[in-house]
Design a protein around this motif. Structure first.
Motif, PDB file in Angstrom:
ATOM      1  N   ASP A 237       0.676   6.238  -1.959  1.00  0.00           N
ATOM      2  CA  ASP A 237       0.684   6.640  -3.308  1.00  0.00           C
ATOM      3  C   ASP A 237       1.664   7.638  -3.363  1.00  0.00           C
ATOM      4  O   ASP A 237       1.968   8.631  -2.871  1.00  0.00           O
ATOM      5  N   ILE A 238       2.857   7.235  -4.286  1.00  0.00           N
ATOM      6  CA  ILE A 238       3.909   8.155  -4.378  1.00  0.00           C
ATOM      7  C   ILE A 238       3.687   9.442  -4.699  1.00  0.00           C
ATOM      8  O   ILE A 238       4.490  10.431  -4.492  1.00  0.00           O
ATOM      9  N   TYR A 239       2.587   9.801  -5.606  1.00  0.00           N
ATOM     10  CA  TYR A 239       2.220  11.209  -5.944  1.00  0.00           C
ATOM     11  C   TYR A 239       1.986  12.142  -4.887  1.00  0.00           C
ATOM     12  O   TYR A 239       1.981  13.179  -4.584  1.00  0.00           O
ATOM     13  N   GLU A 240       0.968  11.374  -3.841  1.00  0.00           N
ATOM     14  CA  GLU A 240       0.596  11.951  -2.662  1.00  0.00           C
ATOM     15  C   GLU A 240       1.885  12.404  -1.733  1.00  0.00           C
ATOM     16  O   GLU A 240       1.970  13.577  -1.190  1.00  0.00           O
ATOM     17  N   VAL A 241       2.666  11.141  -1.857  1.00  0.00           N
ATOM     18  CA  VAL A 241       3.871  11.583  -0.695  1.00  0.00           C
ATOM     19  C   VAL A 241       4.839  12.510  -1.366  1.00  0.00           C
ATOM     20  O   VAL A 241       5.196  13.344  -0.702  1.00  0.00           O
ATOM     21  N   ALA A 242       5.054  12.750  -2.783  1.00  0.00           N
ATOM     22  CA  ALA A 242       5.913  13.631  -3.392  1.00  0.00           C
ATOM     23  C   ALA A 242       5.202  15.126  -3.226  1.00  0.00           C
ATOM     24  O   ALA A 242       5.850  15.772  -2.923  1.00  0.00           O
ATOM     25  N   LEU A 256      10.939  14.506  -8.257  1.00  0.00           N
ATOM     26  CA  LEU A 256      10.150  13.514  -7.426  1.00  0.00           C
ATOM     27  C   LEU A 256       9.315  12.790  -8.121  1.00  0.00           C
ATOM     28  O   LEU A 256       8.261  12.326  -7.796  1.00  0.00           O
ATOM     29  N   ASN A 257       9.674  12.515  -9.505  1.00  0.00           N
ATOM     30  CA  ASN A 257       8.739  11.520 -10.438  1.00  0.00           C
ATOM     31  C   ASN A 257       9.428  10.154 -10.253  1.00  0.00           C
ATOM     32  O   ASN A 257      10.499  10.054 -10.780  1.00  0.00           O
ATOM     33  N   PRO A 258       8.713   9.164 -10.036  1.00  0.00           N
ATOM     34  CA  PRO A 258       9.237   7.765  -9.629  1.00  0.00           C
ATOM     35  C   PRO A 258       9.732   7.315 -11.405  1.00  0.00           C
ATOM     36  O   PRO A 258       8.751   7.651 -12.374  1.00  0.00           O
ATOM     37  N   GLY A 259      10.146   6.294 -11.350  1.00  0.00           N
ATOM     38  CA  GLY A 259      10.542   5.639 -12.643  1.00  0.00           C
ATOM     39  C   GLY A 259      11.389   4.203 -12.673  1.00  0.00           C
ATOM     40  O   GLY A 259      11.564   3.888 -11.457  1.00  0.00           O
ATOM     41  N   PRO A 260      11.956   3.717 -13.865  1.00  0.00           N
ATOM     42  CA  PRO A 260      12.852   2.582 -13.853  1.00  0.00           C
ATOM     43  C   PRO A 260      14.299   3.027 -13.377  1.00  0.00           C
ATOM     44  O   PRO A 260      15.017   2.011 -13.477  1.00  0.00           O
ATOM     45  N   ARG A 450       6.490   4.547 -16.163  1.00  0.00           N
ATOM     46  CA  ARG A 450       6.514   5.729 -16.021  1.00  0.00           C
ATOM     47  C   ARG A 450       5.198   6.350 -15.844  1.00  0.00           C
ATOM     48  O   ARG A 450       4.969   7.644 -15.805  1.00  0.00           O
ATOM     49  N   ASN A 451       4.244   5.575 -15.332  1.00  0.00           N
ATOM     50  CA  ASN A 451       2.839   6.007 -14.931  1.00  0.00           C
ATOM     51  C   ASN A 451       2.129   7.035 -15.906  1.00  0.00           C
ATOM     52  O   ASN A 451       1.757   8.004 -15.529  1.00  0.00           O
ATOM     53  N   LYS A 452       2.527   6.672 -17.261  1.00  0.00           N
ATOM     54  CA  LYS A 452       1.635   7.395 -18.050  1.00  0.00           C
ATOM     55  C   LYS A 452       0.377   6.991 -18.788  1.00  0.00           C
ATOM     56  O   LYS A 452      -0.409   8.040 -18.914  1.00  0.00           O
ATOM     57  N   GLY A 471      -0.612   3.974  -5.371  1.00  0.00           N
ATOM     58  CA  GLY A 471      -1.974   3.457  -4.644  1.00  0.00           C
ATOM     59  C   GLY A 471      -2.884   2.605  -5.545  1.00  0.00           C
ATOM     60  O   GLY A 471      -2.671   2.476  -6.536  1.00  0.00           O
ATOM     61  N   THR A 472      -4.008   2.417  -4.832  1.00  0.00           N
ATOM     62  CA  THR A 472      -4.863   1.621  -5.539  1.00  0.00           C
ATOM     63  C   THR A 472      -5.766   2.623  -6.496  1.00  0.00           C
ATOM     64  O   THR A 472      -6.481   2.046  -7.612  1.00  0.00           O
ATOM     65  N   ASP A 473      -5.991   3.926  -6.135  1.00  0.00           N
ATOM     66  CA  ASP A 473      -6.718   4.757  -7.023  1.00  0.00           C
ATOM     67  C   ASP A 473      -5.830   5.293  -8.054  1.00  0.00           C
ATOM     68  O   ASP A 473      -4.684   5.234  -8.010  1.00  0.00           O
ATOM     69  N   ASP A 474      -6.468   5.992  -9.142  1.00  0.00           N
ATOM     70  CA  ASP A 474      -5.679   6.621 -10.223  1.00  0.00           C
ATOM     71  C   ASP A 474      -5.508   8.127  -9.990  1.00  0.00           C
ATOM     72  O   ASP A 474      -6.232   9.078 -10.580  1.00  0.00           O
ATOM     73  N   LEU A 475      -4.889   8.282  -8.869  1.00  0.00           N
ATOM     74  CA  LEU A 475      -4.616   9.648  -8.558  1.00  0.00           C
ATOM     75  C   LEU A 475      -3.854  10.534  -9.286  1.00  0.00           C
ATOM     76  O   LEU A 475      -4.240  11.635  -9.177  1.00  0.00           O
ATOM     77  N   HIS A 476      -3.065  10.029  -9.988  1.00  0.00           N
ATOM     78  CA  HIS A 476      -2.111  10.942 -11.044  1.00  0.00           C
ATOM     79  C   HIS A 476      -2.737  11.238 -12.103  1.00  0.00           C
ATOM     80  O   HIS A 476      -2.211  11.849 -12.913  1.00  0.00           O
ATOM     81  N   HIS A 477      -4.087  10.610 -12.645  1.00  0.00           N
ATOM     82  CA  HIS A 477      -4.531  11.424 -13.772  1.00  0.00           C
ATOM     83  C   HIS A 477      -5.561  11.939 -13.545  1.00  0.00           C
ATOM     84  O   HIS A 477      -6.485  11.823 -12.511  1.00  0.00           O
TER      85      HIS A 477
END
Ligand code: NAD
Length: 477
Positions: A237-242, A256-260, A450-452, A471-477
């Motif tokens: 998961d990119i947020y865990e990695v970031a 370190l926020n991914p996007g388009p 934007r993972n919003k 990742g498969t979980d909703d970790l960033h919310h």
């Protein structure tokens, strides 16, 4: 201090307002008569968070005024700040310095024996200060002035905050008198933020610092975007990695926020200008070049993916296939769509500005994605909404008036849509009523670049949801 600012755009106007708040007498000059007419009628010409309040305050106090006349504006000014645009040249892609040189030529006859500092705030290639100096000296050999570099590091959407909380103020000059004047300009600011460093360097170093800073930031964004692609394929998961890498002080948490892909009026043009500038000096900036090219490819592949999913949904009972395509991951370049003109497909687009907090659409990834979709599938219907950038977007997309439906709210984007795509990271999109969207969409597919949105809620409501690097979980919310 009496300060004249040439150019009332996204840099000139917030800078003028900020300097007025510091206690200076500011006059803003622009050769766009319609802009000056609006500003004189107390109407802002750009949207920038927090600008209105300070603008109203200083206009009514009389320490922020506007003119189209160089002669009037420069009269008695101790400091002249040039903040005109330096867009990519339409043919060479290098920084187009015509506006800047025109401004320099207009400044020259207004200077006299009173000492004046001419500060270039526009982002300009190395050596431009020398050219500005020579233009002024050539036109007016009696001008008593120093030409310095004073690069701007503000972020659109946070321009006012950044004005009052700069990480550093870079001054490029070897003139003691000019350095003293700039120190007194920012004295009230430094009194509030003593941690802010005034960095005095040579003019050429200062010009280089701006390009180097923007190119490094763009590279950081491109890096995290590529890592997001990797996460999608590897199950991380990119947020865990970031978080894991951002806690390293040497790396830092920001950008370190991914996007388009990165966009806007600075990063693409400045990386491109630096790349071309370096080639002229015979230097290969391979990292900058790769960032630039990789970012272009990313934006195209993000657009291709939307078209591919729309086509599969439209092909008939192939929703499952489209879901697979949607879930395939942002980093996987979509397969060729083939000859499909988009007839019948409806895509809802959330966001057009290049980032939240601004109405600026210049080189916006969202706008590039919209443009690409409509080139590849010219009969597709796009239902679009942006909280602040609709007017600017309409001007740029005027050639596509048949295919684009501009709606009045984020919710309305969903009406009859096959896919909902989030392209700009506006905070309000996080509160989008997904229940409402589920009821009003034709197919329930979300591409959240934007993972919003909430992946968990989207799944609960039966959406096929695909974010960036998740990742498969909703970790960033
Ligand atoms: P902008 O296009 O929003 O504004 C430029 C303004 O200059 C326009 O209003 C234009 O009418 C005016 N102008 C042009 N020539 C003129 C002349 N001869 N006399 C008077 N007015 C003139 O541009 P911007 O986004 O404010 O950027 C300005 C510069 O600052 C650029 O070099 C940019 O790269 C740099 N910069 C921008 C940002 C940003 O976030 N926008 C941040 C840092 C640096």
């Amino acid at each position: 201090m009496k300060v004249a600012i040439i150019g009332t755009g996204y840099v000139g106007l917030p800078t003028g307002v900020g300097l007025a708040e510091l206690g200076h007498q500011v006059i803003c000059i622009d050769n766009d008569e319609s802009k000056i007419a609006k500003l004189r009628h107390s109407q802002l010409t750009i949207y920038e968070h927090g600008l209105q309040e300070l603008f109203d305050k200083h206009v009514s106090l009389g320490n922020l005024t506007f003119t189209t006349s160089m002669k009037e504006g420069l009269s008695g000014a101790q400091l002249i700040i040039i903040a005109v645009g330096t867009p990519p040249h339409p043919i060479t892609n290098e920084a187009d310095l015509s506006y800047l040189y025109e401004a320099a030529a207009q400044i020259a006859p207004c200077l006299n024996s009173s000492y004046t500092v001419v500060a270039t705030k526009s982002t300009v290639p190395v050596g431009t200060g020398d050219e500005v100096e020579s233009i002024i000296n050539h036109i007016n050999p009696h001008a008593n002035c120093d030409v310095i570099s004073l690069p701007e590091f503000l972020r659109e959407g946070y321009a006012i905050y950044d004005f009052f909380h700069p990480d550093r103020i870079v001054v490029g000059s070897d003139s003691t008198q000019a350095k003293k004047l700039i120190a007194s300009l920012y004295e009230p600011l430094l009194a509030l933020h003593p941690h802010c460093q005034m960095l005095y360097v040579s003019r050429r170093s200062s010009e280089t610092i701006k390009y180097a800073a923007n190119s490094l930031l763009a590279t950081k964004i491109h890096f995290i975007n590529e890592m997001a692609d990797f996460c999608e394929q590897s199950g991380a998961d990119i947020y865990e990695v970031a978080s894991g890498i951002g806690l390293d002080q040497r790396i830092g948490k920001s950008f370190l926020n991914p996007g388009p892909g990165f966009g806007g009026s600075c990063f693409p043009k400045d990386t491109m200008a630096l790349d071309l500038m370096a080639q002229k000096y015979g230097v290969n900036l391979s990292l900058v070049h790769a960032t630039l090219e990789g970012n272009k490819e990313r934006i195209t592949s993000m657009a291709q993916r939307i078209v591919q999913v729309a086509k599969q949904l439209n092909d008939g009972p192939a929703e499952a296939k489209a879901r697979t395509a949607a879930a395939a991951g942002a980093g996987t370049v979509a397969a060729a769509v083939g000859a499909w003109d988009g007839t019948g497909a409806v895509v809802g687009i959330l966001g057009l500005a290049f980032k939240n907090g601004t109405d600026d659409c210049r080189f916006s990834p969202a706008m590039q994605i919209v443009d690409h979709i409509l080139k590849v599938a010219p009969n597709i219907t796009l239902r679009v909404f942006d909280p602040k950038a609709m007017d600017n977007a309409k001007k740029i997309l005027s050639g596509y008036s048949k295919q684009i439906v501009y709606v009045n709210s984020a919710q309305e984007v969903s009406h009859g849509a096959d896919i909902l795509v989030v392209l700009t990271e506006w905070g309000e999109f996080s509160n989008l009523d997904l229940n409402y969207c589920a009821l009003h969409m034709r197919h329930k597919v979300i591409l959240d670049y934007r993972n919003k949105l909430s992946m968990r809620l989207a799944h609960e409501l039966g959406f096929s949801y695909s974010g960036v690097g998740l990742g498969t979980d909703d970790l960033h919310h």
